[in-house]
Design an enzyme around this catalytic site. Structure first.
Site, PDB file in Angstrom:
ATOM      1  N   SER A 177       0.965  -1.263  -0.086  1.00 57.18           N
ATOM      2  CA  SER A 177      -0.042   0.023  -0.022  1.00 57.18           C
ATOM      3  C   SER A 177       0.869   1.199  -0.098  1.00 57.18           C
ATOM      4  CB  SER A 177      -0.956   0.260   1.210  1.00 57.18           C
ATOM      5  OG  SER A 177      -1.401  -1.241   1.475  1.00 57.18           O
ATOM      6  N   GLU A 208      -3.776   0.538  -8.688  1.00 55.53           N
ATOM      7  CA  GLU A 208      -2.460   1.454  -8.908  1.00 55.53           C
ATOM      8  C   GLU A 208      -1.258   0.565  -9.454  1.00 55.53           C
ATOM      9  OE1 GLU A 208      -2.120   3.483  -5.276  1.00 55.53           O
ATOM     10  OE2 GLU A 208      -1.899   5.423  -5.981  1.00 55.53           O
TER      11      GLU A 208
HETATM   12  N1  3HC Z   1     -15.522  -8.929  -0.737  1.00 53.58           N
HETATM   13  C1  3HC Z   1     -16.124  -8.970  -1.785  1.00 53.58           C
HETATM   14  N2  3HC Z   1     -17.221  -8.385  -1.898  1.00 53.58           N
HETATM   15  C2  3HC Z   1     -18.052  -7.591  -1.098  1.00 53.58           C
HETATM   16  C3  3HC Z   1     -17.222  -7.476   0.331  1.00 53.58           C
HETATM   17  C4  3HC Z   1     -16.133  -8.078   0.332  1.00 53.58           C
HETATM   18  N3  3HC Z   1     -15.391  -7.962   1.626  1.00 53.58           N
HETATM   19  N4  3HC Z   1     -18.047  -6.628   1.261  1.00 53.58           N
HETATM   20  C5  3HC Z   1     -19.164  -6.088   0.324  1.00 53.58           C
HETATM   21  N5  3HC Z   1     -18.987  -6.864  -0.969  1.00 53.58           N
HETATM   22  C6  3HC Z   1     -19.730  -6.841  -2.049  1.00 53.58           C
HETATM   23  C7  3HC Z   1     -21.141  -7.229  -1.472  1.00 53.58           C
HETATM   24  O1  3HC Z   1     -21.276  -8.452  -1.924  1.00 53.58           O
HETATM   25  C8  3HC Z   1     -22.182  -6.241  -2.533  1.00 53.58           C
HETATM   26  O2  3HC Z   1     -22.095  -7.032  -3.799  1.00 53.58           O
HETATM   27  P1  3HC Z   1     -23.346  -7.070  -4.850  1.00 53.58           P
HETATM   28  O3  3HC Z   1     -23.324  -5.673  -5.266  1.00 53.58           O
HETATM   29  O4  3HC Z   1     -22.931  -7.742  -5.952  1.00 53.58           O
HETATM   30  O5  3HC Z   1     -24.677  -7.833  -4.166  1.00 53.58           O
HETATM   31  C9  3HC Z   1     -21.532  -5.028  -2.793  1.00 53.58           C
HETATM   32  O6  3HC Z   1     -19.945  -5.198  -2.398  1.00 53.58           O
HETATM   33  C10 3HC Z   1     -22.117  -4.008  -1.857  1.00 53.58           C
HETATM   34  O7  3HC Z   1     -22.301  -4.702  -0.489  1.00 53.58           O
HETATM   35  P2  3HC Z   1     -23.496  -4.353   0.366  1.00 53.58           P
HETATM   36  O8  3HC Z   1     -24.485  -4.092  -0.207  1.00 53.58           O
HETATM   37  O9  3HC Z   1     -23.289  -5.318   1.362  1.00 53.58           O
HETATM   38  O10 3HC Z   1     -22.760  -3.209   1.314  1.00 53.58           O
HETATM   39  P3  3HC Z   1     -22.416  -1.797   0.917  1.00 53.58           P
HETATM   40  O11 3HC Z   1     -23.484  -1.089   0.030  1.00 53.58           O
HETATM   41  O12 3HC Z   1     -22.261  -0.864   2.321  1.00 53.58           O
HETATM   42  O13 3HC Z   1     -21.017  -1.737   0.237  1.00 53.58           O
HETATM   43  C11 3HC Z   1     -18.602  -1.545  -0.022  1.00 53.58           C
HETATM   44  C12 3HC Z   1     -19.675  -2.307   0.876  1.00 53.58           C
HETATM   45  C13 3HC Z   1     -18.311  -1.914  -1.162  1.00 53.58           C
HETATM   46  C14 3HC Z   1     -17.539  -2.223   1.050  1.00 53.58           C
HETATM   47  C15 3HC Z   1     -18.756  -0.019   0.448  1.00 53.58           C
HETATM   48  O14 3HC Z   1     -19.116   0.327   1.799  1.00 53.58           O
HETATM   49  C16 3HC Z   1     -17.533   0.831  -0.040  1.00 53.58           C
HETATM   50  O15 3HC Z   1     -17.366   0.983  -1.408  1.00 53.58           O
HETATM   51  N6  3HC Z   1     -16.640   0.969   0.973  1.00 53.58           N
HETATM   52  C17 3HC Z   1     -15.492   1.913   0.819  1.00 53.58           C
HETATM   53  C18 3HC Z   1     -14.490   0.791   0.528  1.00 53.58           C
HETATM   54  C19 3HC Z   1     -13.201   1.513   0.233  1.00 53.58           C
HETATM   55  O16 3HC Z   1     -12.931   2.735   0.275  1.00 53.58           O
HETATM   56  N7  3HC Z   1     -12.130   0.680  -0.129  1.00 53.58           N
HETATM   57  C20 3HC Z   1     -10.635   1.246  -0.407  1.00 53.58           C
HETATM   58  C21 3HC Z   1     -10.100   1.110   0.828  1.00 53.58           C
HETATM   59  S1  3HC Z   1      -8.188   1.771   0.801  1.00 53.58           S
HETATM   60  C22 3HC Z   1      -7.449   0.435   0.128  1.00 53.58           C
HETATM   61  O17 3HC Z   1      -7.999  -0.723  -0.094  1.00 53.58           O
HETATM   62  C23 3HC Z   1      -5.938   0.670  -0.085  1.00 53.58           C
HETATM   63  C24 3HC Z   1      -5.235  -0.070   0.718  1.00 53.58           C
HETATM   64  O18 3HC Z   1      -4.123   0.072   0.652  1.00 53.58           O
HETATM   65  C25 3HC Z   1      -5.409   0.470   2.250  1.00 53.58           C
END
Ligand code: 3HC
Length: 300
Positions: free
Chosen positions: A124, A170
């Protein structure tokens, strides 16, 4: 002109949420056989259960046929040792954020994998250039032909969590990375269904150099009592249409990971804007790591 990635078998090291997500999108979208290794068997079993659940959900929603899901799952195999990754064309390392650990792993990769295999890190924030320096064979100069060639196949390939959902990868070239490595890694990420952006090898790259000060500021606001946890998160969710507020996002990423990234940013820049908040440090000291172990800013 699209460039062929030429990856016939992928290795993934690390069976946590990132590693299993990378294995899944590679098997499902790029359709390559994936060999997955983690030193913890328990971790791999947990990761594969999530893979099964996500594939079953896609079948349930009519996005995949039973056969497509079965074929994708069958492309993922677990290997018991790093030696099991010996014949892959590319490996993606997705272990915890420690330069020492990653350098050890890349040295081992360079000893056991084929000399033409691409060695990618899902780090990261850690310098890809520093990781690449670890693959120069003992006794060779990093500036000589052998040393330069060895390091030229190392690249940063930074996926986002949850990997199956987030559309971005990225791509980070080390200063040693060859164009061929970069182009093939780019082509592979595209085959996994991702959009690709490129960042120079600076601490945190583009994504975390922007995200972590935001998360850290939110934690500092909480520490200072400017607003409650719920109001900080609600402000950013409803006011800015972010899917999660910064404190919930920190829990989701993992507080230990957030701290490790912030330390890399701070050490790498000496810029006080990256100094981790005391509250974040204390929470990690207490073993409160966020969603992954049940307690962070929220309880899970
Ligand atoms: N793995 C795979 N799919 C997942 C999941 C997981 N852990 N958690 C949720 N999902 C999927 C669900 O299955 C659902 O899929 P569908 O549309 O096909 O049914 C979809 O995501 C939406 O899930 P939910 O309806 O249960 O919940 P939300 O609408 O609240 O979405 C979220 C969950 C996608 C995690 C959303 O809250 C989100 O986008 N959060 C922000 C995530 C983010 O910013 N990530 C980047 C983090 S920074 C990073 O990764 C960099 C690193 O270097 C630190």
């Amino acid at each position: 002109m699209s460039i062929a990635h030429g990856i016939r078998t992928l290795g993934v090291l690390g069976g946590g949420q990132m590693g299993t997500g990378i294995a899944l999108v590679s098997a499902l979208h790029a359709k390559v056989p994936v060999l997955l290794h983690d030193r913890s068997k328990e971790q791999v079993v947990k990761g594969l259960l999530l893979v099964d659940k996500l594939l079953a959900k896609d079948v349930g929603k009519g996005r995949l046929t039973e056969l497509e899901a079965k074929e994708a799952r069958a492309r993922i195999s677990v290997v018991d040792s790093m030696e099991g990754l010996r014949d892959v064309d590319m490996v993606v390392e997705a272990v915890s954020e420690s330069l020492v650990l990653k350098r050890q792993i890349f040295t081992t990769f360079s000893q056991i994998l084929r000399p033409d295999a691409i060695l990618a890190s899902n780090t990261s924030s850690i310098s890809i250039t520093k990781i690449a320096a670890a693959v120069v064979p003992a006794g060779e100069s990093a500036a000589g032909e052998v040393g330069k060639k060895a390091a030229s196949r190392v690249v940063g390939l930074h996926f986002f969590n949850p990997v199956p959902v987030m559309k971005l990868v990225e791509l980070i070239p080390a200063i040693q990375t060859s164009d061929d490595t970069l182009n093939r890694a780019h082509a592979f990420a595209s085959a996994c269904g991702k959009e690709v952006t490129t960042s120079k090898d600076v601490p945190g790259f583009v994504a975390n150099a922007l995200l972590m000060p935001y998360i850290n500021e939110a934690i500092t606001w909480l520490e200072r009592g400017v607003a409650t946890r719920d109001d900080i998160d609600k402000t950013m969710k409803l006011g800015m249409a972010h899917p999660m507020g910064p404190l919930q996002l920190a829990d989701f990423i993992g507080l230990d990971t957030c701290l490790a990234i912030q330390q890399t940013l701070y050490e790498g820049t000496s810029d006080s804007k990256y100094r981790p908040s005391v509250l974040l440090e204390r929470m990690v000291d207490a073993g409160w790591l966020g969603k992954k172990n049940g307690k962070g800013f929220y309880e899970y």
